[in-house]
Design an enzyme around this catalytic site. Structure first.
Site, mmCIF file in Angstrom:
data_model
loop_
_atom_site.group_PDB
_atom_site.id
_atom_site.type_symbol
_atom_site.label_atom_id
_atom_site.label_comp_id
_atom_site.label_asym_id
_atom_site.label_seq_id
_atom_site.Cartn_x
_atom_site.Cartn_y
_atom_site.Cartn_z
ATOM 1 N N CYS A 11 0.842 -1.200 0.000
ATOM 2 C CA CYS A 11 0.000 0.000 0.000
ATOM 3 C C CYS A 11 0.874 1.246 0.000
ATOM 4 C CB CYS A 11 -0.935 0.018 1.205
ATOM 5 S SG CYS A 11 -0.079 0.247 2.781
ATOM 6 N N CYS A 14 2.329 2.074 3.427
ATOM 7 C CA CYS A 14 3.441 1.182 3.779
ATOM 8 C C CYS A 14 4.703 1.587 3.015
ATOM 9 C CB CYS A 14 3.090 -0.264 3.440
ATOM 10 S SG CYS A 14 1.535 -0.820 4.174
ATOM 11 N N ASP A 390 -1.431 32.585 -27.100
ATOM 12 C CA ASP A 390 -0.610 33.296 -28.068
ATOM 13 C C ASP A 390 -1.319 33.150 -29.421
ATOM 14 O OD1 ASP A 390 1.677 34.458 -29.365
ATOM 15 O OD2 ASP A 390 2.289 32.435 -29.923
#
Length: 697
Positions: A11, A14, A390
């Protein structure tokens, strides 16, 4: 620094804790564990055996070099093993429950314990180690809950908790692996081998050994190994890996090609211009991998919250166990309720509420040829309300284009113009030639070509002298009221004027403009629909040209005659009003891109575009910008929903403690239900419903 592939990361929380432990080792202060891509980055000087020992404590390990290319098989194997253990646990649990009354009590207890051990032994061992270290995380909570449940004789519920937690871990890993697989599919675009031509011989080499100026042979269906230029052959090439566009692009001698693109038919010989590590594809894949690991503000908050959340839950559980019995409550039942609170406190669903959604969003955009350099930029994109563009090369193609033709002596006009401009490389000359070529007129070779500074050129065509250039090159005697009116009309419309005349007559006029991209108008409309409130243009071009483009594409506003520092000033004004993105070419607009809340660069794989902006539109057009914003908004919405579900289900479960209705299996189901929902909802982002580009009709 050395980089290793990992397997068995259970996980995100962890992984963070493992990283902190490794950082305490000598030479480990800069160590990183990239959970999303299962990678470990450590100093070359670190004691690797100590690192492996830390990883092993959490069931993770470093893949050996010969396993590296097949690490997905190991992940699959680990998942299959866990699923088998869960199945065996469930079978033992069912046997114990069905035959509980017909067998000795100790035998049922053994079956329950065996079932719990099969699916929960890894969690239990890690939890015990953490308990002795006074380190409180998910495994610690589950271990305390299991010990407590078995301690008060709740064998059936304790085993069910172990099985359900095992299922929860399996589903959590399955969700993350699905997100990783989608990223791996993207990374598979990288070519592995190349056919190099040396001394007339074909030699197959790894792409890493390619050198600049090597000539490679690319057969039909093969990937082009790195950026280069076609030196022989003609074919269509699929550039989807770079640009996200599935339509093939024709390539012939002298044209550039990207590494990772696929040769559709025929055979191409390509001269390599960049080693693979410097190629556009390598940079894209590297940035996409890095992007997975950048933490958004939301993720950073969740990680900080999780550090305090677990101890807080343990405190709440202690209060539930101890306080009610002082007021007459039954010690056993409230101790049981406290154990259930511990299980509710597992922050699994909360921690994965963001990472899977972020990876899915980055992957979806990368598939579409939109390179988002990090989760923080993806989150920011979902909040954008103003987009500043632009003009040249962004809303327009950046190439002169004949938009208006006024001819007084049509055939002579086109012959004179085409004959004079045929050998010129000037951009305006190329625009004129494209227009002349449409009419299929035979041209003459010009003679006595003379440049007239500030005006244009004059040359003899078929023995007669003609002039081509701006208004100043026309003999004053050749201009009557009608011609002057036509000249004024073209100039007022913002066109660049190119006139063709002889000594006494004006033969015709070209009105030249920077061609507006065909998708620009539709893109602006789709941006408004996607939630953008303001779309403006910032350009150094003059007022009339800017106004013409702004009106044509449907912009909210425009500002013309701006120098680069003035663009920065305008962006500063805009970001004080709303979240603002600047879209430019990645070179001339670098200062404005840097100042904006989000810099978005146009650039078909160009180095400058990739390096300058936070987001790069690899197609070199605006077509998928609305889609990118929609995906970002969806990711943000999914993360908010996930957090609400994760915390909401836990809150409901905790409220059940008030009437004393919370049980261990309801507690684990609330956490598992939240994890399943969060994972499935996050993975829906990968479903591609509207990735097509916006095109004009």
């Amino acid at each position: 620094m050395a980089e290793y592939r990992l397997q068995g990361l259970s996980c995100a929380n962890c992984a963070r804790e493992l990283e902190e432990e490794i950082q305490k080792l000598n030479h480990g202060e800069n160590a990183k564990i990239l959970f999303n891509s299962s990678k470990l980055i450590v100093s070359d000087d670190i004691a690797l055996n100590k690192v492996e020992k830390i990883l092993a404590g959490d069931g993770a390990s470093i893949l050996k070099r010969d396993e590296d290319a097949h690490d997905h098989n190991h992940d699959h194997g680990a998942g299959s093993k866990l699923l088998f253990l869960i199945g065996a646990s469930a079978l033992l649990y069912i046997l114990a429950m069905v035959f509980e009354k017909s067998m000795p009590g100790w035998m049922a207890v053994v079956l329950y314990l065996a079932g719990a051990a099969l699916s929960g032994y890894a969690t239990f061992l890690k939890g015990l180690k953490n308990l002795f270290k006074l380190k409180f995380n998910i495994d610690t909570l589950m271990t305390i809950a299991l010990i407590g449940a078995f301690g008060i004789g709740e064998w059936k519920e304790g085993t069910l908790v172990a099985i359900l937690f095992g299922i929860n871990e399996y589903l959590e890993g399955l969700g993350m692996n699905k997100a990783r697989k989608s990223m791996e599919t993207l990374l598979d675009a990288a070519p592995k081998k190349a056919i190099v031509l040396k001394g007339g011989q074909e030699k197959v080499l790894p792409v890493g050994e390619l050198k600049t100026d090597d000539i490679v042979l690319v057969k039909s269906g093969q990937k082009i190994p790195s950026d280069g230029v076609v030196v022989e052959g003609r074919s269509s090439v699929n550039e989807a890996a770079i640009t996200g566009e599935s339509m093939p692009v024709d390539k012939m001698t002298g044209e550039p090609v990207f590494g990772g693109s696929i040769n559709n038919e025929g055979v191409l010989k390509v001269r390599i211009t960049k080693s693979y590590d410097d190629s556009s594809l390598a940079k894209i894949l590297h940035l996409v991998e890095e992007a997975q690991e950048t933490k958004t503000p939301t993720e950073q908050f969740i990680n900080k919250f999780a550090k305090y959340y677990t101890p807080l839950i343990m405190g709440v559980a202690a209060v539930v166990m101890v306080v009610p019995p002082f007021f007459g409550g039954d010690w056993g039942s409230w101790f049981y309720q406290g154990l259930a609170v511990l299980i509710v406190g597992c922050p699994c669903a909360l921690i994965i509420s963001s990472p899977i959604a972020i990876i899915s969003g980055i992957t979806r955009n990368a598939r579409n040829g939109i390179l988002v350099k990090g989760g923080v930029f993806l989150e920011q994109l979902g909040h954008i309300e103003t987009v500043a563009f632009d003009k040249t090369g962004t809303l327009t193609k950046g190439e002169p284009h004949v938009e208006k033709v006024i001819s007084y002596y049509k055939e002579e006009f086109l012959i004179a113009a085409g004959s004079i401009e045929r050998s010129s490389s000037h951009p305006l000359a190329k625009a004129v030639m494209k227009e002349v070529e449409k009419h299929g007129i035979s041209l003459e070779e010009p003679a006595d070509i003379t440049t007239i500074p500030g005006q244009g050129v004059e040359a003899a065509v078929s023995g007669k002298l003609y002039r081509l250039g701006n208004e100043a090159i026309i003999p004053s005697a050749a201009i009557d009221e009608k011609i002057q009116a036509d000249i004024d009309q073209l100039k007022n419309a913002g066109y660049t004027l190119v006139a063709v005349s002889d000594d006494s007559r004006v033969l015709g006029l070209f009105g030249i403009a920077d061609e507006i991209r065909p998708e620009s108008k539709a893109v602006i409309q789709h941006l408004y629909k996607a939630g953008v409130k303001k779309a403006i243009m910032l350009t150094g071009d003059h007022e009339k040209t800017a106004k013409k483009v702004a009106e044509a594409v449907g912009l909210t506003d425009f500002h013309a005659n701006l120098l680069p520092d003035q663009k920065v000033e305008k962006i500063n004004d805009l970001i004080h009003e709303r979240k603002t993105a600047m879209v430019g070419d990645g070179i001339n607009d670098a200062p404005a891109l840097a100042v904006a809340d989000l810099g978005i660069a146009m650039g078909k794989g160009t180095d400058s575009a990739i390096e300058t902006a936070d987001i790069v539109l690899m197609q070199d057009h605006l077509g998928k910008l609305p889609s990118a914003i929609k995906i970002a908004k969806r990711v943000n919405a999914v993360i908010k929903l996930n957090i609400s579900l994760a915390l909401g289900l836990k809150l409901i479960a905790l409220l059940l403690t008030i009437p004393g209705l919370l049980t261990l299996w309801i507690a684990i189901l609330s956490d598992m239900g939240a994890t399943i929902l969060v994972t499935l909802i996050s993975l829906t982002i990968l479903i591609d419903k509207s990735s097509a580009s916006v095109h004009s009709n």
